[in-house]
Design a protein around this motif. Structure first.
Motif, PDB file in Angstrom:
ATOM      1  N   LEU A   1     116.267  86.581  52.339  1.00 60.05           N
ATOM      2  CA  LEU A   1     116.182  85.614  53.430  1.00 60.05           C
ATOM      3  C   LEU A   1     117.437  85.676  54.280  1.00 60.05           C
ATOM      4  O   LEU A   1     117.502  85.132  55.369  1.00 60.05           O
ATOM      5  CB  LEU A   1     115.956  84.211  52.878  1.00 60.05           C
TER       6      LEU A   1
ATOM      7  N   LYS B   1     113.436  78.850  46.409  1.00 61.06           N
ATOM      8  CA  LYS B   1     112.101  78.326  46.735  1.00 61.06           C
ATOM      9  C   LYS B   1     112.095  77.591  48.079  1.00 61.06           C
ATOM     10  O   LYS B   1     111.266  77.870  48.941  1.00 61.06           O
ATOM     11  CB  LYS B   1     111.616  77.375  45.619  1.00 61.06           C
ATOM     12  N   THR B   2     113.033  76.652  48.244  1.00 62.07           N
ATOM     13  CA  THR B   2     113.073  75.887  49.496  1.00 62.07           C
ATOM     14  C   THR B   2     113.382  76.819  50.668  1.00 62.07           C
ATOM     15  O   THR B   2     112.760  76.728  51.725  1.00 62.07           O
ATOM     16  CB  THR B   2     114.133  74.763  49.418  1.00 62.07           C
ATOM     17  N   SER B   3     114.314  77.732  50.465  1.00 61.99           N
ATOM     18  CA  SER B   3     114.664  78.679  51.533  1.00 61.99           C
ATOM     19  C   SER B   3     113.455  79.506  51.948  1.00 61.99           C
ATOM     20  O   SER B   3     113.272  79.808  53.126  1.00 61.99           O
ATOM     21  CB  SER B   3     115.773  79.630  51.069  1.00 61.99           C
TER      22      SER B   3
ATOM     23  N   ASP C   1     115.774  68.412  49.117  1.00 60.30           N
ATOM     24  CA  ASP C   1     114.929  69.502  49.605  1.00 60.30           C
ATOM     25  C   ASP C   1     113.871  68.972  50.566  1.00 60.30           C
ATOM     26  O   ASP C   1     113.565  69.603  51.575  1.00 60.30           O
ATOM     27  CB  ASP C   1     114.245  70.224  48.435  1.00 60.30           C
TER      28      ASP C   1
HETATM   29  N1  LIG Z   1     122.305  85.839  49.619  1.00 59.66           N
HETATM   30  C1  LIG Z   1     121.154  85.181  49.633  1.00 59.66           C
HETATM   31  N2  LIG Z   1     121.145  83.859  49.346  1.00 59.66           N
HETATM   32  C2  LIG Z   1     119.961  83.202  49.358  1.00 59.66           C
HETATM   33  C3  LIG Z   1     118.746  83.858  49.628  1.00 59.66           C
HETATM   34  N3  LIG Z   1     117.738  82.961  49.518  1.00 59.66           N
HETATM   35  C4  LIG Z   1     118.315  81.783  49.221  1.00 59.66           C
HETATM   36  N4  LIG Z   1     119.667  81.930  49.116  1.00 59.66           N
HETATM   37  C5  LIG Z   1     120.641  80.869  48.790  1.00 59.66           C
HETATM   38  O1  LIG Z   1     120.411  80.428  47.464  1.00 59.66           O
HETATM   39  C6  LIG Z   1     120.736  79.044  47.330  1.00 59.66           C
HETATM   40  C7  LIG Z   1     119.592  78.274  46.700  1.00 59.66           C
HETATM   41  O2  LIG Z   1     118.471  78.322  47.546  1.00 59.66           O
HETATM   42  P1  LIG Z   1     117.338  77.206  47.540  1.00 59.66           P
HETATM   43  O3  LIG Z   1     116.306  77.651  48.496  1.00 59.66           O
HETATM   44  O4  LIG Z   1     117.921  75.862  47.723  1.00 59.66           O
HETATM   45  O5  LIG Z   1     116.818  77.346  46.045  1.00 59.66           O
HETATM   46  P2  LIG Z   1     115.684  76.492  45.300  1.00 59.66           P
HETATM   47  O6  LIG Z   1     114.927  77.447  44.452  1.00 59.66           O
HETATM   48  O7  LIG Z   1     114.914  75.696  46.274  1.00 59.66           O
HETATM   49  O8  LIG Z   1     116.549  75.535  44.380  1.00 59.66           O
HETATM   50  P3  LIG Z   1     116.121  74.170  43.628  1.00 59.66           P
HETATM   51  O9  LIG Z   1     115.197  73.426  44.557  1.00 59.66           O
HETATM   52  O10 LIG Z   1     117.400  73.455  43.403  1.00 59.66           O
HETATM   53  O11 LIG Z   1     115.453  74.560  42.359  1.00 59.66           O
HETATM   54  C8  LIG Z   1     121.056  78.556  48.733  1.00 59.66           C
HETATM   55  O12 LIG Z   1     122.459  78.504  48.868  1.00 59.66           O
HETATM   56  C9  LIG Z   1     120.478  79.637  49.633  1.00 59.66           C
HETATM   57  O13 LIG Z   1     121.151  79.767  50.838  1.00 59.66           O
HETATM   58  C10 LIG Z   1     118.785  85.273  49.920  1.00 59.66           C
HETATM   59  O14 LIG Z   1     117.771  85.933  50.141  1.00 59.66           O
HETATM   60  N5  LIG Z   1     120.012  85.859  49.882  1.00 59.66           N
END
Ligand SMILES: Nc1nc2c(ncn2[C@@H]2O[C@H](COP(=O)(O)OP(=O)(O)OP(=O)(O)O)[C@@H](O)[C@H]2O)c(=O)[nH]1
Ligand SMILES: [Mg+2]
Ligand SMILES: [Zn+2]
Lengths: 221, 114
Positions: free
Chosen positions: A206, A53-55, A81
């Motif tokens: 991403l 989500k954050t990414s 985040d």
């Molecule tokens: N290989 C790959 N990794 C990804 C991709 N998108 C995100 N990630 C990785 O996944 C992990 C979690 O990503 P976040 O964006 O922090 O996830 P989130 O949903 O915000 O997580 P929370 O806020 O903890 O619920 C990070 O290490 C990112 O780098 C992608 O498209 N491909």
């Protein structure tokens, strides 16, 4: 009981017929009217911890050139985040829910007070990482988006149907990892569409940038 | 725990009604839960029992749960049928259906002592 013991207490029975979350719904309507008045489009991102989500917000903010973005960041304990997003120069209102597993419409209302001065065109709400509870709470958003990564498994629509039912869009993330996991895209989409036949699906990575332009295109329209 | 958030909302709603009516305590409440609202009835009950211990006005209350069956209607052929999110129309086998009931989460009735 009281008729017989004579304690003077009386029983009344009220027929209510109100949704359990009607208080939340009232706040959500209030938010909706406010967002409309401020002409801000609001996107509620719902997904498991680590779904991306954050990414997704970061990547969108880097490429967005259609007006200002602001973020309401729901995090049970930390501000990490929120710091990641502030580092990109985005106005962020962090809601530390103190262990509560979802955002509700009242929290979002209070958080938007901190952002309204920045006059955003697009407001992302990153819900608490959880595919279950956030689906119960309308926040007043225009668009509800499920963020699901391919590493979570293709059966998630079956296990968490409410989230998929509410959403207008499914963003399927980390498709660069498809070669390494047993994830049938067809099976996942077929389950998701059983619950929600009009669900729009946007697969992307991403890491490689694949599919990102479709997401941006979709946001613009 | 999604049942816990729902129960918390329920308790808030019931307490507000109690205050509004100037009642002393709640003796029973009836809740309607749709068959596929995603609520585990046992978990809901458990969450209620746990929370009511902490709320003096609820301590003696009885929670009644009414399950609402899932009913659907096909948008293409109008067939009425029972099922959930994963039940297709028995005639056309597609998923273009309208959900008539089964998603309820509703406080139906409250009984209190004034
Ligand atoms: N290989 C790959 N990794 C990804 C991709 N998108 C995100 N990630 C990785 O996944 C992990 C979690 O990503 P976040 O964006 O922090 O996830 P989130 O949903 O915000 O997580 P929370 O806020 O903890 O619920 C990070 O290490 C990112 O780098 C992608 O498209 N491909
Ligand atoms: Mg995050
Ligand atoms: Zn049919």
């Amino acid at each position: 009981m009281c008729e017989t013991c004579g304690c003077g207490q009386r029983k009344i029975t009220l027929t209510v017929g109100e949704a359990l979350l009607s208080e939340n719904e009232r706040w959500a309507q209030k938010n909706r009217a406010w967002f409309k008045k401020r002409q801000v489009k609001v996107i509620n991102l719902i997904g498991s911890p680590g779904a991306g989500k954050t990414s997704l917000i970061e990547a969108t903010a880097r490429l967005w050139n259609q007006g200002k973005i602001a973020v309401i960041e729901g995090d049970p304990e930390t501000q990490r985040d929120a710091e990641r997003l502030s580092a990109l120069g985005l106005p962020v209102a962090a809601v530390t829910t103190g262990g509560v597993c979802h955002l509700d419409a009242r929290m979002v209302h209070q958080a938007f007070h901190q952002l309204v001065e920045t006059d955003p065109h697009l407001l992302f709400i990153e819900n608490v990482g959880n595919l279950l509870c956030p689906a119960d709470f309308d926040l007043g958003e225009d668009l509800s988006v499920v963020v699901l990564s391919v590493t979570e498994g293709e059966d998630k629509p079956e296990k968490y149907p409410q989230a998929f039912r509410r959403a207008q869009v499914l963003v399927l993330t980390k498709i660069d990892l498809l070669p390494y996991v047993d994830f049938s895209l067809d099976r996942c989409l077929s389950l998701a569409r059983q619950i929600n036949p009009s669900l729009k699906v946007l697969p992307l990575s991403l890491k490689t940038g694949e599919g990102l332009s479709d997401w941006l295109e979709f946001l613009r329209s | 725990m999604h049942e816990a958030s729902l129960v918390a909302a329920l308790v808030e709603q019931v307490i507000a009604l109690k205050e509004e009516k100037g009642a002393q305590r709640i003796t029973s409440l009836r809740v309607r839960i749709g068959e596929f609202a995603g609520v585990e009835v046992e978990a809901f009950r458990f969450a209620y029992e746990a929370l009511k211990e902490k709320v003096p006005e609820l301590r003696e209350s009885v929670l009644e749960i009414e399950i609402v069956p899932g009913r659907l209607r096909c948008r293409d052929c109008e067939t009425l049928f029972e099922g959930d999110y994963f039940t297709p129309c028995p005639r056309c086998q597609n998923f273009n259906r309208e959900i008539l009931s089964g998603e309820e989460l509703e406080l139906r009735q409250v009984e209190m002592e004034v």
